[in-house]
Design an enzyme around this catalytic site. Structure first.
Site, PDB file in Angstrom:
ATOM      1  N   SER A 777       1.003  -5.653   0.811  1.00 40.14           N
ATOM      2  CA  SER A 777       0.505  -5.837   2.170  1.00 40.14           C
ATOM      3  C   SER A 777      -0.804  -6.591   2.054  1.00 40.14           C
ATOM      4  CB  SER A 777       0.283  -4.486   2.853  1.00 40.14           C
ATOM      5  OG  SER A 777      -0.177  -4.677   4.175  1.00 40.14           O
ATOM      6  N   CYS A 844      -1.561  -6.765   7.046  1.00 38.42           N
ATOM      7  CA  CYS A 844      -2.086  -5.667   7.858  1.00 38.42           C
ATOM      8  C   CYS A 844      -3.536  -5.879   8.280  1.00 38.42           C
ATOM      9  CB  CYS A 844      -1.971  -4.339   7.107  1.00 38.42           C
ATOM     10  SG  CYS A 844      -2.913  -4.291   5.572  1.00 38.42           S
TER      11      CYS A 844
END
Length: 887
Positions: A777, A844
């Site tokens: 991420s 993210c």
């Protein structure tokens, strides 16, 4: 040789709607309307490329331009049967700007160009109205001097008002031709007095002065500001449109107006606009006379006793309705139209896609798709994703008056009213008594989380669009105005100074997170309405997009909100944000300040049931959707006690002397905590922390799966990994705990263990890390900080100056820096996939909710983006638009 000038008129045109980059929006659409056979005054467009040349060559023109302009002017004369500057056969022109992106009112315009002491008499003869001719001349002098010669229009307004007062007149229409002639003489005398040069009488000198002024206006302050606010590149430049004048002020059979083919506020399919009889275009815009309705229906609805255009000039109105329908059908979008009626004949001066509210944009897009005018893909592409914020938050009533006391950065959308409080504890206390508050801080820290949650909105004097206050407020869906440097907060006196006014604790203010304004007092609000059109667009977007959209959430309230907005899982649960409640932070401090493993484990034992309960609720809300949980990643200073009172409180809880605890706190102090003992470094130093969190996650997954009948999908993220050995050390502890919990419960748990790519080295060595990590991420907040070497909390101090000086186009903490940080992401994606083809990839950081950044994520083929709850609809729409763009 480059072609600098493109002609239009007489039913033909050089260029069309597809040439807006070259001809600007106005020029391209004028050419297109000509090609459609619509009544457009003839003219020509000097291209945007000439604007680029103008600034690249010390504001000079290419040698061939003058000859091209002369040929184009002659062609306008052929179409009109007139000649520019010829007092016996007078042609007057307008000179207007026209960038490729609409910038209404930002650049300059000159009308009636070509008038002088001789040609004004020709206009009087042609029109049969000396009053009209001299009124037109004085308008031209005033406009030309303001735009071209730098003599402010207020100089002329004073002359006009003094002249009317001396004659005992109230309105401009009371003045006779002789009155206007005397005022023209006074205007010219003013020019000579102020500028020491006479008003130019040569029409050609006037023309080139106006052309230069329009190009120069591309770099005026208001145009620069507009471009910055709307992300319009300076390099685009503006075109200049020179067009034969038509007059809406030649009597009661003449008029001018502005109209939209649909209502720009509601989207209703009805002609919307206004006009003035016997007026020029600037009269409508300036609002110096009360405008009249276009249709009888609109007149009745407005309760006006002034006749409509439909009633006053029915033939011209019928032509206009037909042309409006033609243009909307041709462009397949709502059109913003400008028109003039000269002695009963309709002339079209402009068409462009009309600006509209988010609510209207949704309605228009959905209805046009249902009418078969556009496809569903086109309907989805028509909506500005960022505009959806208007629909998700309360907004200030546009009719409300505003007492602005400060302007900061629009850090989180929406508006809120409340009493001023200066501490988070006060905010929470007043909230408990049912009172609404605005938390006012110099800056916020993680310890303010309870106050931010209790407040209606947050106002800070420091920080930027990605400061702590901004990021947390967006995640909570609360309005925030940050970086309001003109305000002065005095915590000791409990006051806020604003524009020489003092506001005390308890005084009511309103903040507008949409534009960064701070207002005195309460202001009327409009509540959000998610209409059926919103649901339709979201449904169509979901059918088109390929990337999943998750949310960043730690609290059940955020998770539920995100699910209601269509989130497909949690892409980032920041566990450190769960520890700031009063009943938890003491235990966290005990853990951090303990100097033995036994002491840490004792504190962790208190936190384990709290963490497990948190995760159970999140897993239940997500109902089998993936939940990515980041292990504890706090810069330690955020949790350490500050001040004697907090140190005494923690010392009592731990059963140690305050002096001992103070010394331990000082020993943990870091010079640069954001690059210090945090992330996986904490888990390596104290593995028991990661073990506790892993146990809480796995036990919660078992419990939630048994409750819901849908197995939880935990994805455990190891933060701040720079070398593979760090990740493998922590992963081994996670796997060990997973095995133990599965043996204890007899339940098989499907989980993934991966990492956040937030350091340049991690991106460069992504192939190594992917050998062990099941997912990446991309934490683009920290990746941007570490790539640029800029603290995002301090960046607002200089990044705005960088933007204004053209050093950067976008704040890299708001829109991903594609060339630098984006290249690191690209490398991480490519090398990660090469090592593990089935690796799951997402983003993210704050960029996960930015439409431009989402387009880049789609280009890389990421599996998902994750963003704050209130940005989920924005991300869903942007992901669909990225899919449409990819084809």
């Amino acid at each position: 040789m480059a072609k600098w000038v493109f002609a239009f008129g007489g039913g033909s045109a050089e260029g069309g709607a597809g040439d807006r980059n070259l001809l600007g929006g106005k020029g391209a659409n004028l050419a297109e309307m000509c090609s459609l056979g619509l009544p457009v005054p003839p003219g020509f467009t000097i291209t945007t490329e000439l604007c680029t040349h103008y600034y690249a060559n010390d504001r000079t023109y290419p040698e061939e331009l003058e000859a091209e302009v002369d040929r184009a002017l002659a062609k306008v004369g052929e179409v009109t049967g007139r000649r520019f500057g010829d007092p016996d056969n007078l042609l007057l022109v307008s000179v207007r700007s026209g960038a490729r992106a609409s910038m209404p009112g930002m650049m300059d315009t000159v009308l009636n160009l070509g008038l002088n002491d001789e040609t004004v008499e020709a206009l009087a003869r042609d029109s049969g109205d000396r009053r009209f001719a001299y009124d037109s001349y004085r308008r031209f002098i005033q406009m030309y001097c303001d735009v071209v010669m730098g003599l402010d229009h207020e100089n002329f307004e004073e002359i006009l008002e003094d002249g009317k007062a001396g004659l005992g007149y109230e309105f401009d229409t009371d003045l006779s031709a002789e009155d206007w002639s005397r005022i023209v003489d006074l205007y010219k005398a003013k020019v000579l007095e102020e500028l020491d040069t006479p008003f130019p009488q040569d029409p050609r000198e006037q023309l080139w002065g106006a052309i230069g002024a329009v190009f120069s206006s591309w770099m005026n302050h208001r145009a620069i500001t507009y471009r910055r606010l709307h992300n319009i590149p300076e390099s685009w430049g503006t075109a200049v449109n020179v067009q034969a004048m038509v007059f809406g002020n030649m009597g009661d059979d003449s008029a001018t107006g502005v109209a939209f083919t649909r209502n720009p506020s509601t989207g209703e399919k009805k002609l919307y606009g206004e006009f003035l009889v016997n007026a020029q275009g600037e009269d409508v815009v300036a609002g110096i006379r009360t405008p009249q309705s276009l249709t009888e229906e609109a007149r009745v609805a407005a309760g006006s006793d002034k006749p409509s255009l439909q009633k006053v000039l029915p033939d011209a109105f019928a032509d206009f309705v037909r042309i409006a329908d033609t243009l909307e059908g041709h462009y397949r979008d709502m059109q913003d139209l400008e028109f003039t009626i000269e002695r009963g004949k309709l002339w079209m001066l402009q068409t462009r896609a009309g600006k509209r509210t988010a609510k209207a944009a949704l309605k228009i897009a959905v209805e046009m798709a249902e009418e078969g005018l556009i496809t569903r893909e086109e309907a989805v592409a028509r909506i500005d994703p960022a505009s959806l914020d208007q629909l998700l938050h309360p907004t200030i009533d546009p009719e409300a008056s505003r007492d602005v006391i400060g302007i900061g950065l629009p850090a989180s959308p929406g508006a809120a009213t409340g009493e001023i409080v200066f501490s988070s504890d006060e905010a929470e206390e007043l909230k408990a008594h049912g009172r609404k508050v605005i938390l006012v801080r110099v800056e916020t820290s993680p310890e303010d989380i309870h106050g931010m949650h209790a407040a209606e909105g947050i106002l800070t004097t420091r920080g930027g669009m990605t400061s702590h206050a901004a990021v947390v407020a967006r995640g909570m869906g609360k309005p925030c105005v940050s970086g309001t440097g003109s305000l002065r907060v005095d915590y000791k006196k409990q006051t806020m100074q604003a524009l020489g006014r003092t506001f005390n604790k308890g005084d009511v203010i309103t903040i507008d997170g949409a534009n960064g304004q701070v207002l005195a007092g309460a202001v009327a609000m409009l509540q959000p309405e998610l209409s059926g059109d919103f649901a339709s667009i979201m449904e169509w977007a979901d059918a088109i997009r390929q990337m999943k959209v998750r949310t960043n959430a730690e609290t059940p309230a955020d998770a539920r909100m995100a699910r209601s907005f269509g989130a497909e899982g949690i892409g980032l649960c920041r566990t450190e944000h769960m520890f700031f409640d009063d009943d938890r932070i003491v235990a966290v401090r005990e853990m951090i300040l303990a100097d033995t493993e036994e002491g840490r484990r004792a504190a962790l034992a208190k936190l384990l049931p709290m963490q497990r309960s948190d995760f159970v609720e999140l897993f239940e809300i997500m109902a089998g959707m993936p939940v990515t949980i980041r292990l504890l990643d706090p810069p330690l200073h955020e949790f350490l006690p500050k001040g004697e009172e907090e140190i005494a409180e923690v010392a009592a809880a731990m059963g140690v002397p305050a002096d001992t605890l103070r010394q331990r706190t000082e020993s943990l102090h870091e010079l640069n905590p954001m690059l210090g003992h945090r992330g996986c470094r904490l888990a390596i130093s104290y593995p028991e922390i990661a073990e506790m969190q892993a146990r809480a996650i796995f036990e919660a997954a078992v419990e939630a799966g048994q409750r819901t009948g849908r197995p939880a999908e935990p994805e455990i993220m190891v933060p701040l990994v720079g070398v593979i050995e760090e990740f493998e050390f922590v992963k081994a502890r996670i796997d060990q705990v997973a095995k133990a919990v599965m043996e204890e419960s007899g339940v098989e748990i499907a989980y993934l263990c991966g990492t956040m790519i937030e350091l340049p080295r991690a991106a460069l060595r992504a192939g190594d890390i992917a050998a062990s990590a099941a997912f990446f991420s991309f934490g683009t907040n920290d990746l941007t900080q570490t790539a640029f070497g800029i603290s995002r909390d301090d960046a607002a101090l200089f990044l705005e100056a960088y933007r204004q000086k053209g050093i950067i186009e976008q704040d890299p903490f708001v829109t991903l820096d594609i060339d630098g940080v984006g290249e690191l992401v690209r490398i991480g994606v490519e090398r990660g996939r090469q090592a593990r083809p089935d690796i799951k990839l997402g983003i993210c950081g704050e960029h996960g909710g930015d439409p431009a950044s989402i387009g880049f994520c789609a280009e890389l083929g990421l599996d998902y983006v994750s963003c704050s709850p209130f940005r989920v609809p924005i991300a869903r729409l942007a992901a669909a638009q990225a899919a449409v763009a990819k084809g």
